[in-house]
Design a protein around this motif. Structure first.
Motif, PDB file in Angstrom:
ATOM      1  N   LYS A  14     -15.163  11.033  10.322  1.00 23.23           N
ATOM      2  CA  LYS A  14     -15.582  11.137  11.725  1.00 23.23           C
ATOM      3  C   LYS A  14     -15.163   9.975  12.609  1.00 23.23           C
ATOM      4  O   LYS A  14     -14.877  10.167  13.782  1.00 23.23           O
ATOM      5  CB  LYS A  14     -17.096  11.304  11.816  1.00 23.23           C
ATOM      6  N   ARG A  15     -15.143   8.767  12.061  1.00 27.53           N
ATOM      7  CA  ARG A  15     -14.825   7.598  12.883  1.00 27.53           C
ATOM      8  C   ARG A  15     -13.621   6.853  12.325  1.00 27.53           C
ATOM      9  O   ARG A  15     -13.508   6.657  11.123  1.00 27.53           O
ATOM     10  CB  ARG A  15     -16.019   6.649  12.933  1.00 27.53           C
ATOM     11  N   ARG A  16     -12.766   6.402  13.231  1.00 26.54           N
ATOM     12  CA  ARG A  16     -11.563   5.671  12.808  1.00 26.54           C
ATOM     13  C   ARG A  16     -11.939   4.360  12.130  1.00 26.54           C
ATOM     14  O   ARG A  16     -11.280   3.932  11.181  1.00 26.54           O
ATOM     15  CB  ARG A  16     -10.668   5.430  14.021  1.00 26.54           C
ATOM     16  N   SER A  17     -13.004   3.722  12.582  1.00 21.80           N
ATOM     17  CA  SER A  17     -13.425   2.456  11.966  1.00 21.80           C
ATOM     18  C   SER A  17     -13.852   2.663  10.513  1.00 21.80           C
ATOM     19  O   SER A  17     -13.597   1.812   9.653  1.00 21.80           O
ATOM     20  CB  SER A  17     -14.545   1.809  12.769  1.00 21.80           C
ATOM     21  N   VAL A  18     -14.463   3.803  10.226  1.00 26.53           N
ATOM     22  CA  VAL A  18     -14.865   4.116   8.841  1.00 26.53           C
ATOM     23  C   VAL A  18     -13.616   4.396   7.999  1.00 26.53           C
ATOM     24  O   VAL A  18     -13.509   3.931   6.861  1.00 26.53           O
ATOM     25  CB  VAL A  18     -15.838   5.314   8.806  1.00 26.53           C
ATOM     26  N   ALA A  19     -12.648   5.126   8.553  1.00 30.14           N
ATOM     27  CA  ALA A  19     -11.397   5.394   7.846  1.00 30.14           C
ATOM     28  C   ALA A  19     -10.667   4.084   7.541  1.00 30.14           C
ATOM     29  O   ALA A  19     -10.126   3.901   6.446  1.00 30.14           O
ATOM     30  CB  ALA A  19     -10.510   6.315   8.677  1.00 30.14           C
ATOM     31  N   LYS A  20     -10.670   3.155   8.502  1.00 28.38           N
ATOM     32  CA  LYS A  20     -10.030   1.856   8.306  1.00 28.38           C
ATOM     33  C   LYS A  20     -10.708   1.083   7.179  1.00 28.38           C
ATOM     34  O   LYS A  20     -10.046   0.517   6.313  1.00 28.38           O
ATOM     35  CB  LYS A  20     -10.078   1.052   9.610  1.00 28.38           C
ATOM     36  N   GLU A  21     -12.026   1.086   7.173  1.00 30.70           N
ATOM     37  CA  GLU A  21     -12.776   0.371   6.147  1.00 30.70           C
ATOM     38  C   GLU A  21     -12.494   0.936   4.754  1.00 30.70           C
ATOM     39  O   GLU A  21     -12.275   0.186   3.798  1.00 30.70           O
ATOM     40  CB  GLU A  21     -14.278   0.465   6.465  1.00 30.70           C
ATOM     41  N   ILE A  22     -12.488   2.262   4.624  1.00 31.36           N
ATOM     42  CA  ILE A  22     -12.221   2.900   3.329  1.00 31.36           C
ATOM     43  C   ILE A  22     -10.812   2.568   2.856  1.00 31.36           C
ATOM     44  O   ILE A  22     -10.597   2.239   1.687  1.00 31.36           O
ATOM     45  CB  ILE A  22     -12.438   4.429   3.429  1.00 31.36           C
ATOM     46  N   ALA A  23      -9.834   2.627   3.754  1.00 25.57           N
ATOM     47  CA  ALA A  23      -8.444   2.317   3.385  1.00 25.57           C
ATOM     48  C   ALA A  23      -8.308   0.864   2.954  1.00 25.57           C
ATOM     49  O   ALA A  23      -7.661   0.575   1.941  1.00 25.57           O
ATOM     50  CB  ALA A  23      -7.515   2.611   4.552  1.00 25.57           C
ATOM     51  N   ASP A  24      -8.907  -0.038   3.691  1.00 25.40           N
ATOM     52  CA  ASP A  24      -8.767  -1.454   3.391  1.00 25.40           C
ATOM     53  C   ASP A  24      -9.512  -1.863   2.117  1.00 25.40           C
ATOM     54  O   ASP A  24      -9.259  -2.937   1.577  1.00 25.40           O
ATOM     55  CB  ASP A  24      -9.199  -2.302   4.587  1.00 25.40           C
ATOM     56  N   LYS A  25     -10.380  -1.004   1.614  1.00 25.35           N
ATOM     57  CA  LYS A  25     -11.051  -1.256   0.332  1.00 25.35           C
ATOM     58  C   LYS A  25     -10.262  -0.665  -0.838  1.00 25.35           C
ATOM     59  O   LYS A  25     -10.703  -0.712  -1.971  1.00 25.35           O
ATOM     60  CB  LYS A  25     -12.462  -0.669   0.338  1.00 25.35           C
ATOM     61  N   GLY A  26      -9.094  -0.085  -0.556  1.00 21.88           N
ATOM     62  CA  GLY A  26      -8.244   0.441  -1.624  1.00 21.88           C
ATOM     63  C   GLY A  26      -8.668   1.794  -2.153  1.00 21.88           C
ATOM     64  O   GLY A  26      -8.369   2.127  -3.295  1.00 21.88           O
ATOM     65  N   ARG A  27      -9.341   2.593  -1.336  1.00 30.38           N
ATOM     66  CA  ARG A  27      -9.832   3.897  -1.794  1.00 30.38           C
ATOM     67  C   ARG A  27      -9.018   5.066  -1.252  1.00 30.38           C
ATOM     68  O   ARG A  27      -9.397   6.218  -1.430  1.00 30.38           O
ATOM     69  CB  ARG A  27     -11.307   4.032  -1.432  1.00 30.38           C
ATOM     70  N   ILE A  28      -7.873   4.764  -0.604  1.00 27.19           N
ATOM     71  CA  ILE A  28      -6.978   5.812  -0.113  1.00 27.19           C
ATOM     72  C   ILE A  28      -5.586   5.567  -0.690  1.00 27.19           C
ATOM     73  O   ILE A  28      -5.103   4.432  -0.686  1.00 27.19           O
ATOM     74  CB  ILE A  28      -6.921   5.832   1.433  1.00 27.19           C
ATOM     75  N   PHE A  29      -4.980   6.637  -1.199  1.00 27.49           N
ATOM     76  CA  PHE A  29      -3.645   6.562  -1.782  1.00 27.49           C
ATOM     77  C   PHE A  29      -2.756   7.603  -1.113  1.00 27.49           C
ATOM     78  O   PHE A  29      -3.179   8.734  -0.903  1.00 27.49           O
ATOM     79  CB  PHE A  29      -3.704   6.835  -3.290  1.00 27.49           C
ATOM     80  N   ILE A  30      -1.532   7.212  -0.782  1.00 28.17           N
ATOM     81  CA  ILE A  30      -0.545   8.126  -0.211  1.00 28.17           C
ATOM     82  C   ILE A  30       0.614   8.196  -1.192  1.00 28.17           C
ATOM     83  O   ILE A  30       1.235   7.174  -1.494  1.00 28.17           O
ATOM     84  CB  ILE A  30      -0.062   7.658   1.175  1.00 28.17           C
TER      85      ILE A  30
END
Length: 90
Positions: free
Chosen positions: A14-30
């Motif tokens: 829902k929020r870009r700030s939450v997406a940023k936090e999840i990515a910066d914690k290493g929980r998103i892989f492309i």
């Protein structure tokens, strides 16, 4: 398009700030590689997102700068949705 913006516009998060936090914690892989919030995503990329006990795998279909709720689902296809079981409570 940046992964944090894609996740917000597609309404996966829902929020870009939450997406940023999840990515910066290493929980998103492309495509199997860890992604930062600024990592670019393009059509046909496979994105894996780890939310607590849930792992969501999607295929990027289309990039749109803005969407209405009905159009957001055109941006991706869910390829798998896995849940880890908590055996401590059984």
């Amino acid at each position: 398009m940046r992964i944090d913006k894609f996740l917000k516009v597609s309404r996966i998060i829902k929020r870009r700030s939450v997406a940023k936090e999840i990515a910066d914690k290493g929980r998103i892989f492309i495509n199997g590689r860890a992604a930062k919030s600024s990592t670019e995503v393009k059509p046909n990329d496979e994105v894996v997102i780890k939310f607590g006990n849930k792992t969501l795998t999607i295929l990027v279909k289309e990039l749109l700068d803005t969407t209405k709720k009905d159009d957001a689902e055109r941006m991706y296809e869910i390829t798998s949705e896995d849940y880890e079981r908590d055996f401590r409570n059984e």
